[in-house]
Write an enzyme that holds these catalytic residues in place. Sequence first.
Site, short mmCIF file in Angstrom:
data_model
loop_
_atom_site.label_atom_id
_atom_site.label_comp_id
_atom_site.label_asym_id
_atom_site.label_seq_id
_atom_site.Cartn_x
_atom_site.Cartn_y
_atom_site.Cartn_z
N GLY A 123 0.81 -1.22 0.00
CA GLY A 123 0.00 0.00 0.00
C GLY A 123 0.84 1.26 0.00
O GLY A 123 0.46 2.28 -0.59
N ASP A 124 1.99 1.22 0.64
CA ASP A 124 2.89 2.36 0.67
C ASP A 124 3.33 2.74 -0.74
O ASP A 124 3.28 3.91 -1.13
CB ASP A 124 4.11 2.04 1.54
CG ASP A 124 5.13 3.17 1.56
OD1 ASP A 124 4.73 4.33 1.82
OD2 ASP A 124 6.32 2.90 1.32
#
Length: 170
Positions: free
Chosen positions: A52-53
């Site tokens: 997700g980063d």
Amino acid sequence: MESRSAKKTGSSEAQAECAMVEELLEDTISMEKQGAFDEAPNLSPLALAYVGDSIYDFRVRDFLCRRYQENLNRVNSRKTKLVCAKAQSDLMGYLIEEKLLTEEELSVYRRARNHKSQSHSKNSSITDYRRATGFEAFLGYLYYAGKISRLISLVEKGLEHLLAENEAKE
């Protein structure tokens, strides 16, 4: 003051990066339409946050490239302010406050936010760091669940909110 050639180079660099981002976006949406994502795997909260980063970083770059046709140094300066833990925490707070998330999405967020991590950012509070981790895991979940359009929509709403807040402060 920048010279004309420096401005022109920065502008063409920005245009090239924007074109690359648009191509990646089209490929991802095409994968979604083809059903290339079956189900969200049962990944750990930190694995979802890890993915997700990078997704968030990409979405911010895409958003800024489309919104600001300017020197890449300026675009990158804007990006840096939006990808920090504080900004991610604020963005997640906005999504929750506006009740834009499903119960399942909130569950993924909470699971990651509450997960014990070995470290935290030296430039943010532990609260912001944990909320940001939950936010990143939430994005990783949406990606693996094949909910790319929803991911893009929610991130862009959040980014619009953050930019409006920043402009109101200035």
